[in-house]
Structure formats: C-alpha cells, structure tokens
Design an enzyme around this catalytic site. Sequence first.
Site, PDB file in Angstrom:
ATOM      1  N   HIS A   1      -1.460  -0.294  -5.196  1.00 52.19           N
ATOM      2  CA  HIS A   1      -1.140  -0.222  -6.459  1.00 52.19           C
ATOM      3  C   HIS A   1       0.084  -0.121  -6.776  1.00 52.19           C
ATOM      4  O   HIS A   1       0.518  -0.662  -7.970  1.00 52.19           O
ATOM      5  CB  HIS A   1      -2.312   0.596  -7.328  1.00 52.19           C
TER       6      HIS A   1
ATOM      7  N   ASP B   1       9.229   1.991   7.661  1.00 50.71           N
ATOM      8  CA  ASP B   1       9.358   1.246   6.532  1.00 50.71           C
ATOM      9  C   ASP B   1       8.112   0.256   6.411  1.00 50.71           C
ATOM     10  O   ASP B   1       8.177  -0.635   7.427  1.00 50.71           O
ATOM     11  CB  ASP B   1      10.596   0.698   6.454  1.00 50.71           C
TER      12      ASP B   1
HETATM   13  C1  LIG Z   1       1.956   6.641  -4.740  1.00 56.27           C
HETATM   14  S1  LIG Z   1       2.523   7.560  -3.076  1.00 56.27           S
HETATM   15  C2  LIG Z   1       0.933   7.843  -2.482  1.00 56.27           C
HETATM   16  C3  LIG Z   1       1.000   8.900  -1.528  1.00 56.27           C
HETATM   17  C4  LIG Z   1      -0.184   9.301  -0.779  1.00 56.27           C
HETATM   18  N1  LIG Z   1      -0.694   8.077   0.108  1.00 56.27           N
HETATM   19  C5  LIG Z   1      -1.322   9.497  -1.767  1.00 56.27           C
HETATM   20  O1  LIG Z   1      -2.265   8.794  -1.935  1.00 56.27           O
HETATM   21  O2  LIG Z   1      -1.380  10.812  -2.158  1.00 56.27           O
HETATM   22  C6  LIG Z   1       3.267   6.073  -2.268  1.00 56.27           C
HETATM   23  C7  LIG Z   1       3.899   6.570  -0.885  1.00 56.27           C
HETATM   24  O3  LIG Z   1       4.402   5.275  -0.457  1.00 56.27           O
HETATM   25  C8  LIG Z   1       5.600   5.624   0.452  1.00 56.27           C
HETATM   26  N2  LIG Z   1       6.457   4.432   0.367  1.00 56.27           N
HETATM   27  C9  LIG Z   1       7.019   3.805  -0.644  1.00 56.27           C
HETATM   28  N3  LIG Z   1       7.709   2.891   0.279  1.00 56.27           N
HETATM   29  C10 LIG Z   1       7.386   2.796   1.332  1.00 56.27           C
HETATM   30  C11 LIG Z   1       7.960   1.998   2.562  1.00 56.27           C
HETATM   31  N4  LIG Z   1       8.627   1.137   2.317  1.00 56.27           N
HETATM   32  N5  LIG Z   1       7.500   2.406   3.706  1.00 56.27           N
HETATM   33  C12 LIG Z   1       7.067   3.624   3.878  1.00 56.27           C
HETATM   34  N6  LIG Z   1       6.499   4.333   2.938  1.00 56.27           N
HETATM   35  C13 LIG Z   1       6.736   4.044   1.567  1.00 56.27           C
HETATM   36  C14 LIG Z   1       6.362   6.776  -0.625  1.00 56.27           C
HETATM   37  O4  LIG Z   1       7.125   7.419  -0.067  1.00 56.27           O
HETATM   38  C15 LIG Z   1       5.178   7.574  -1.038  1.00 56.27           C
HETATM   39  O5  LIG Z   1       4.782   8.466  -0.155  1.00 56.27           O
END
Ligand SMILES: C[S@@+](CC[C@H](N)C(=O)[O-])C[C@H]1O[C@@H](n2cnc3c(N)ncnc32)[C@H](O)[C@@H]1O
Length: 343
Positions: free
Chosen positions: A250, A231
Amino acid sequence: MNASLSPEHILQTGMAFWGSKALLSAVELGVFTLLAEGPHTAEQLRRRLGLHPRAMPDFLDTLLALGFVQREGSGELAAYSNTAETQFFLDRASPGYIGGVLEMANARLYPFWAGLTEALRTGQPQNEIKHSGEPMFAKLYEDPARLEQFMAAMSGISAGNFTLLADKFDFGPYRTLADIGGATGQLACLVAARHPHLRCTTLDLPQVTAIAERHIERRGLAGCVQARPIDFFSDDFPQADVITMGMILHDWNLEKKLQLMRKAYDALPPGGCLIAVDNLIDDDRRHNAFGLLMSLNMLIEFGDAFDYTGADFDRWAREVGFQRTELIPLVGPGSAAVAYKQA
Ligand SMILES: C[S@@+](CC[C@H](N)C(=O)[O-])C[C@H]1O[C@@H](n2cnc3c(N)ncnc32)[C@H](O)[C@@H]1O
C-alpha cells in the site's frame, strides 16, 4: 425539518477529531501509564502530569465519557482508573502496548491531515516531504527519534493482525519465511514463536537492522529469527517458501506494487506463497471505511501510493504469474491476501 432525518451522524463525524485528539493527548501525556499504577484523583493526576488547573476535571471526564477511563465517586475525591482495554493496550509498560501508532498519529498524522484538502487538489504528499520532495523513508529515517517512533507505530498497528495471521494461516507445509519490509521483526517473531519449525528472516532498510535485532533478542528468538538489511527495490529477495509483506504494497504506486509482487514470485519455489497484510478494501469499495481512509493516508504520506481491494490483488497476482489467491480476514479492517505459486 423532516422529523425522520437526524444530523447526528454528520455532526459526530465532523467533530470526531475532538475525541480523537483528546485520546491522542492522553497517550502523549502518559495518562494510562500513570493510571496503571492504581486509581488517582484528578488533582493527583494534574500534579503528576504537570497540567493546568483548567484542564480538570474536563479532560478526565471527557476520557470517562468516551469510555477510556473509569471513575469511582464524584467531586474532588473521585478516583480515576484505567478500563481493562486501556490498562492492557495503553500502559507503556504493558506487553500489549499499542500506543506507538497513536503517538505517531499525534506527532505526525494529526497535523499532516490538516493538508487533506490541498492533497485532494494537488495529489501531493502533506508530510515531512511536502516541501523537499525527498523519498519519504529516507527523510523520516534521517532523524533517529522519528525512526524509532515510526517503528513503534508499526508495532502498534500490526500486532493484532500478525498474531491472528500466525494463528489462522497454515504454516505447517512450509520451512522458511522472509518478511520483506519487516520493521522491528514483529511478524517474523510472532510467526516463529507460534510455529517453531519455521526459520524466519526479517528484512528492512539498513537503518532498521539493529532495531530489529534488539527486538528479536528481547523476545528470546535470536535462534530462529534473523534480521538482514535489504533495499527491496534494488536487491534480490532471498529465497523462501513464504514471503510476507505487512503494509508494504500500500506504500507504493501500481508500477512499484507490481515490481515487488514480481520479485516475490521469482524468489518463491513452486508451491510457495506471498502473503500481503493490509487493510484491504472490499471489492465494491463501500464498507471498509478504515481501508479507504488508510488509502487517503497514503495520499498524505506518499502522493501516488494507494490501498487496494482483494480483486485488485487477485488481478495483479495473476498478472505476475501466481496461480490463485485467497483472503483471510484478520482484525477488524485488516486482511491477509495470499497468492499461491503453482506447485
Ligand atoms: C508501513 S511500514 C510496515 C512495517 C511492517 N511490515 C508492518 O506491517 O508493521 C513499511 C516498511 O517498509 C520499509 N521500507 C521502505 N522502503 C524500503 C526499501 N526500499 N527496502 C526495504 N524496506 C523498505 C520501511 O522501513 C518500513 O519498515
């Protein structure tokens, strides 16, 4: 009417959703996957896709006029086939398939964008969390099918940028990479495949770890890419020479953006760097329409989240301690913003 004025641009943009939805429905129906088998007549396609006779030939000829299919001949015997681009990028069996993002756009963003005016008035998200106010990822990931759909969407939208990043950035001086919020592990895999000396870790929420492991295994990279749960707000970042964040900054408001950049700075050794891949808006906020629309999409998805310019990134990077930044242009509206920690 002033003869030098044309309403064309206004009307084209105003009605652009027609063409957009025709393409999204074609992806949803699997038109391009079917055409990857070979040319089909309109009647053959109609039967295989289970469409109403009224749909033909308008639907296919619309796709033809928009440049997404080709047609040999005319009338009932005319045969439709994919273009080179739709054959490579929109056949679900193709290694180049990017339709995941269009499937997600069709199922989620298309209906949610109908709430744009309300979002502009209220500043509130218009997606699954509109009425519950729950955190967006927790809500989305409650449903395994939506989680998989979102992961496929990220792979589709990011594949080109990550491939170019692996080519353009000099990973030579570094030994370890941690991709924060790495989803399926795509960035880590593409970089590891191109730079075998790097040990890469992809980190995302626990619900995502098994999905990433499956993708890493499928690419045959289990020896050099690891998937781990994190997390990123409550856990420390792992130490790594390069920390990457693809479309992470973003997703959040300014306070959380800075929190993530500070955590990256703290986890990097001297000489290490943070790479943020996003659709960075030009500093004058005039030209990168896709980046600006992406920022409105963040309003739809999260409310207070927003996209940013290279100058914003530079200012925030210096605020958390980085020495300098640079921008690397990637595919179309995408860029990598790199922040270097003093050696
Ligand atoms: C917009 S996606 C981008 C995925 C990838 N990095 C890409 O650019 O294709 C945002 C990612 O952040 C992860 N995410 C959101 N909140 C999170 C958290 N608190 N801790 C870890 N990962 C998180 C989501 O599961 C998701 O895979």
